[in-house]
Motif scaffolding. Structure first.
Motif, PDB file in Angstrom:
ATOM      1  N   TYR A 264       0.962  -1.240  -0.075  1.00 33.67           N
ATOM      2  CA  TYR A 264       0.170   0.155   0.251  1.00 33.67           C
ATOM      3  C   TYR A 264       0.829   1.203  -0.034  1.00 33.67           C
ATOM      4  O   TYR A 264       1.855   1.345   0.650  1.00 33.67           O
ATOM      5  N   PHE A 265       0.244   2.491  -0.498  1.00 32.16           N
ATOM      6  CA  PHE A 265       1.046   3.586  -0.644  1.00 32.16           C
ATOM      7  C   PHE A 265       0.462   4.473   0.344  1.00 32.16           C
ATOM      8  O   PHE A 265      -0.728   4.855   0.514  1.00 32.16           O
ATOM      9  N   ILE A 266       1.055   5.192   1.216  1.00 30.57           N
ATOM     10  CA  ILE A 266       0.649   5.991   2.412  1.00 30.57           C
ATOM     11  C   ILE A 266       1.457   7.234   2.373  1.00 30.57           C
ATOM     12  O   ILE A 266       2.641   7.434   2.164  1.00 30.57           O
ATOM     13  N   ILE A 267       0.320   8.428   2.700  1.00 27.98           N
ATOM     14  CA  ILE A 267       0.678   9.508   2.818  1.00 27.98           C
ATOM     15  C   ILE A 267       0.434  10.216   4.161  1.00 27.98           C
ATOM     16  O   ILE A 267      -0.738  10.098   4.748  1.00 27.98           O
ATOM     17  N   LEU A 268       1.416  10.888   4.865  1.00 26.84           N
ATOM     18  CA  LEU A 268       1.154  11.423   6.208  1.00 26.84           C
ATOM     19  C   LEU A 268       0.727  12.915   6.257  1.00 26.84           C
ATOM     20  O   LEU A 268       1.670  13.516   5.158  1.00 26.84           O
ATOM     21  N   THR A 269      -0.178  13.207   6.830  1.00 24.32           N
ATOM     22  CA  THR A 269      -0.699  14.550   6.713  1.00 24.32           C
ATOM     23  C   THR A 269      -0.492  15.375   8.140  1.00 24.32           C
ATOM     24  O   THR A 269       0.007  14.927   9.209  1.00 24.32           O
ATOM     25  N   GLY A 270      -0.566  16.656   8.081  1.00 21.50           N
ATOM     26  CA  GLY A 270      -0.363  17.300   9.120  1.00 21.50           C
ATOM     27  C   GLY A 270      -0.336  18.821   9.009  1.00 21.50           C
ATOM     28  O   GLY A 270       0.025  19.252   7.690  1.00 21.50           O
ATOM     29  N   GLU A 271      -0.911  19.676   9.622  1.00 19.55           N
ATOM     30  CA  GLU A 271      -0.620  21.318   9.744  1.00 19.55           C
ATOM     31  C   GLU A 271       0.750  21.680   9.835  1.00 19.55           C
ATOM     32  O   GLU A 271       1.472  20.886  10.520  1.00 19.55           O
ATOM     33  N   LYS A 272       1.029  23.001  10.158  1.00 18.01           N
ATOM     34  CA  LYS A 272       2.375  23.393  10.282  1.00 18.01           C
ATOM     35  C   LYS A 272       2.560  23.200  11.738  1.00 18.01           C
ATOM     36  O   LYS A 272       3.807  22.873  12.199  1.00 18.01           O
ATOM     37  N   ASN A 273       1.521  23.078  12.919  1.00 17.88           N
ATOM     38  CA  ASN A 273       2.049  22.652  14.079  1.00 17.88           C
ATOM     39  C   ASN A 273       2.444  21.522  14.225  1.00 17.88           C
ATOM     40  O   ASN A 273       3.045  20.989  15.367  1.00 17.88           O
ATOM     41  N   ASP A 274       2.304  20.587  13.390  1.00 15.51           N
ATOM     42  CA  ASP A 274       2.648  19.180  13.499  1.00 15.51           C
ATOM     43  C   ASP A 274       3.642  18.637  12.777  1.00 15.51           C
ATOM     44  O   ASP A 274       3.912  17.499  12.887  1.00 15.51           O
ATOM     45  N   VAL A 275       4.143  19.544  12.037  1.00 13.65           N
ATOM     46  CA  VAL A 275       5.453  19.248  11.245  1.00 13.65           C
ATOM     47  C   VAL A 275       6.657  18.426  11.956  1.00 13.65           C
ATOM     48  O   VAL A 275       7.160  17.522  11.647  1.00 13.65           O
ATOM     49  N   ASP A 276       7.195  19.254  13.181  1.00 10.62           N
ATOM     50  CA  ASP A 276       7.930  18.699  13.935  1.00 10.62           C
ATOM     51  C   ASP A 276       7.710  17.001  14.481  1.00 10.62           C
ATOM     52  O   ASP A 276       8.692  16.232  14.707  1.00 10.62           O
ATOM     53  N   TYR A 277       6.579  17.200  15.067  1.00 12.36           N
ATOM     54  CA  TYR A 277       6.012  15.798  15.376  1.00 12.36           C
ATOM     55  C   TYR A 277       6.151  14.680  14.407  1.00 12.36           C
ATOM     56  O   TYR A 277       6.731  13.556  14.737  1.00 12.36           O
ATOM     57  N   VAL A 278       5.573  14.803  13.169  1.00  9.83           N
ATOM     58  CA  VAL A 278       5.553  13.950  12.135  1.00  9.83           C
ATOM     59  C   VAL A 278       6.907  13.681  11.348  1.00  9.83           C
ATOM     60  O   VAL A 278       7.635  12.776  11.265  1.00  9.83           O
ATOM     61  N   ARG A 279       7.917  14.745  11.522  1.00 13.07           N
ATOM     62  CA  ARG A 279       9.160  14.822  11.072  1.00 13.07           C
ATOM     63  C   ARG A 279       9.945  13.849  12.061  1.00 13.07           C
ATOM     64  O   ARG A 279      10.905  13.117  11.392  1.00 13.07           O
ATOM     65  N   GLU A 280       9.879  13.808  13.361  1.00 15.78           N
ATOM     66  CA  GLU A 280      10.659  13.247  14.165  1.00 15.78           C
ATOM     67  C   GLU A 280      10.064  11.724  13.944  1.00 15.78           C
ATOM     68  O   GLU A 280      10.937  10.804  13.993  1.00 15.78           O
ATOM     69  N   PHE A 281       9.008  11.329  13.908  1.00 10.84           N
ATOM     70  CA  PHE A 281       8.437  10.069  13.753  1.00 10.84           C
ATOM     71  C   PHE A 281       9.010   9.282  12.579  1.00 10.84           C
ATOM     72  O   PHE A 281       9.367   8.396  12.626  1.00 10.84           O
ATOM     73  N   MET A 282       9.034  10.192  11.416  1.00 11.23           N
ATOM     74  CA  MET A 282       9.618   9.686  10.107  1.00 11.23           C
ATOM     75  C   MET A 282      11.224   9.395  10.058  1.00 11.23           C
ATOM     76  O   MET A 282      11.678   8.471   9.691  1.00 11.23           O
ATOM     77  N   SER A 283      11.843  10.304  10.975  1.00 15.48           N
ATOM     78  CA  SER A 283      13.282   9.939  11.396  1.00 15.48           C
ATOM     79  C   SER A 283      13.480   8.899  12.184  1.00 15.48           C
ATOM     80  O   SER A 283      14.441   8.033  11.942  1.00 15.48           O
ATOM     81  N   LEU A 284      13.018   8.440  13.021  1.00 17.08           N
ATOM     82  CA  LEU A 284      12.902   7.360  13.774  1.00 17.08           C
ATOM     83  C   LEU A 284      12.574   6.008  13.225  1.00 17.08           C
ATOM     84  O   LEU A 284      12.910   5.178  13.925  1.00 17.08           O
ATOM     85  N   ASN A 285      11.645   6.209  12.383  1.00 21.19           N
ATOM     86  CA  ASN A 285      11.380   4.986  11.561  1.00 21.19           C
ATOM     87  C   ASN A 285      11.847   5.094  10.060  1.00 21.19           C
ATOM     88  O   ASN A 285      11.281   5.766   9.249  1.00 21.19           O
ATOM     89  N   LYS A 286      12.474   3.975   9.905  1.00 14.78           N
ATOM     90  CA  LYS A 286      13.147   4.108   8.209  1.00 14.78           C
ATOM     91  C   LYS A 286      11.984   3.195   7.441  1.00 14.78           C
ATOM     92  O   LYS A 286      12.257   2.215   7.205  1.00 14.78           O
ATOM     93  N   PHE A 287      11.296   4.169   6.890  1.00 18.22           N
ATOM     94  CA  PHE A 287      10.223   3.469   6.057  1.00 18.22           C
ATOM     95  C   PHE A 287      10.615   3.178   4.341  1.00 18.22           C
ATOM     96  O   PHE A 287      11.664   4.149   4.192  1.00 18.22           O
TER      97      PHE A 287
END
Length: 397
Positions: A264-287
């Motif tokens: 499956y193809f997955i897109i993570l969303t988020g507004e400006k306040n969420d960028v750091d939270y999502v970016r940290e999530f992506m950096s800790l998990n090598k997808f």
């Protein structure tokens, strides 16, 4: 920045004092001038809606707005809200005008609020409806807007002191706030106070503009996502009003890996306040490259266009859930501090909800200003197993 915590603190510190003052002012004013209760007129030119918190709640007020327009055809509906909600309000054709209050600082908030009240007073709105559940300040603002008919929620208060400190005697039409009903029904109770019985619980329709789709195409090309790619969205975030609504990131990571393995193809969303939270999530998990992070890259219009194109949205209890429901995209939503009986999608055939329902859940209510007592230790969200979410996702895909 005047954030949610500061707003709650201001409401708690100054709200009761001002309510107490206006209670006695109202009492003396009515005694000397003998004001009688104003009847609901047959025709109304201007109606004011007050709703500051919750983009999703504004979307869920669709049934109430439609009933209101049916009761008063030809009326002009104005909404007073925070600047962050201006775009979504302008996309709802049931609303004619948006008056936005800034929240960059306390000074900008007070200045823009005073300007807004002055503008509303000049409109001479005949009716105002305060959709806030717990804020004392919204009732004070409604009172200052000088509408003859003021409709708002009340809780049964035992004792005159509590009544004076809660919302005083600022309303002309009290609507009992029932915490056990879906919020769309709670909003419909507003128009019932105006003589209309409404069973319309559908969310407001949100307009999608051509420029929204063009912006989305540009962002998808920039992220090397083809327009023909079929994907679904994940919203791992929750609004600042209650971060306890977040499902643990390790669970989302496990869910993504299982879905990756299935192609499956997955897109993570988020507004400006969420960028750091999502970016940290992506950096800790090598997808793999099947997982893309679009947090902060899309404005509201772009997000609506993305959700419209998506096969499915998996989300915590937050605003994007209600956007997806409004535009017809299937959803899998995760609830814990709040109950789906109040904020979940009502169409169970097109939307699936997961809720553990432990003893302390739901804990968010008007009495605690939507503050979870666990202070982040959200066992209610941790209790939702990954396998159940995966099964719900695959039932759609």
């Amino acid at each position: 920045m005047l954030n949610v915590k500061k707003m709650k603190l201001l409401d708690e510190l100054w709200g009761p004092i001002i309510c107490f003052f206006f209670y006695w002012y109202n009492l003396v004013f009515n005694k000397f001038f003998g004001l009688r209760k104003i009847e609901i007129p047959a025709k109304v030119k201007n109606i004011l809606i007050i709703k500051f918190f919750g983009m999703g709640s504004i979307v869920l007020s669709g049934g109430m707005l439609r009933s209101l327009r049916k009761r008063f055809p030809g009326t002009r509906v104005t909404i007073l809200t925070f600047a962050a909600n201006k775009d979504i309000c302008e996309r709802i054709n049931l609303i004619d005008e948006v008056i936005a209050v800034k929240t960059e600082s306390l000074r900008s908030f007070l200045m823009s609020l005073l300007q807004a009240i002055n503008k509303i007073r000049k409109k001479r709105c005949e009716i105002s409806l305060d959709l806030e559940f717990f804020a004392k300040s919204s009732s004070i603002i409604q009172y200052l807007c000088a509408t003859p008919i003021r409709v708002g929620y009340f809780l049964i208060q035992h004792g005159i002191i509590l009544k004076m400190l809660w919302r005083g005697d600022l309303l002309t039409h009290n609507v009992y706030y029932n915490p056990h009903r879906h919020v769309s029904e709670v909003f419909n109770a507003m128009v019932y106070a105006l003589g209309v019985e409404s069973i319309d619980r559908a969310p407001a329709e949100i307009s999608l503009r051509k420029e929204d789709e063009e912006k989305l195409k540009f962002v998808l090309r920039e992220q090397d996502i083809g327009e023909s790619d079929r994907f679904f969205c994940l919203n791992i975030n929750a609004g600042l009003l209650s971060l306890e609504r977040r499902w643990p990131t390790r669970n989302y990571a496990e869910l993504i890996r299982k879905l990756e393995n299935k192609g499956y193809f997955i897109i993570l969303t988020g507004e400006k306040n969420d960028v750091d939270y999502v970016r940290e999530f992506m950096s800790l998990n090598k997808f793999t490259n099947k997982v893309k992070d679009l947090s902060g890259k899309l404005d509201l219009g772009g997000l609506i266009a993305l959700l419209k194109k998506a096969r499915l949205l998996v989300t915590n209890d937050s605003g994007p859930l209600h956007l997806a429901v409004s535009i017809g995209t299937p959803t899998v939503s995760l609830f814990g501090p709040e109950t789906p009986e109040r904020f979940g999608a009502t169409d169970i055939n097109k939307h699936k909800t997961l809720y553990a329902g432990i003893y302390c859940s739901p804990c968010l209510n008007v009495l605690n200003q939507k503050s979870a007592p666990c202070n982040g230790d959200n066992e209610c969200m941790r209790r939702i197993p990954v396998k159940d979410v995966l099964e719900a996702v695959e039932s759609f895909l």
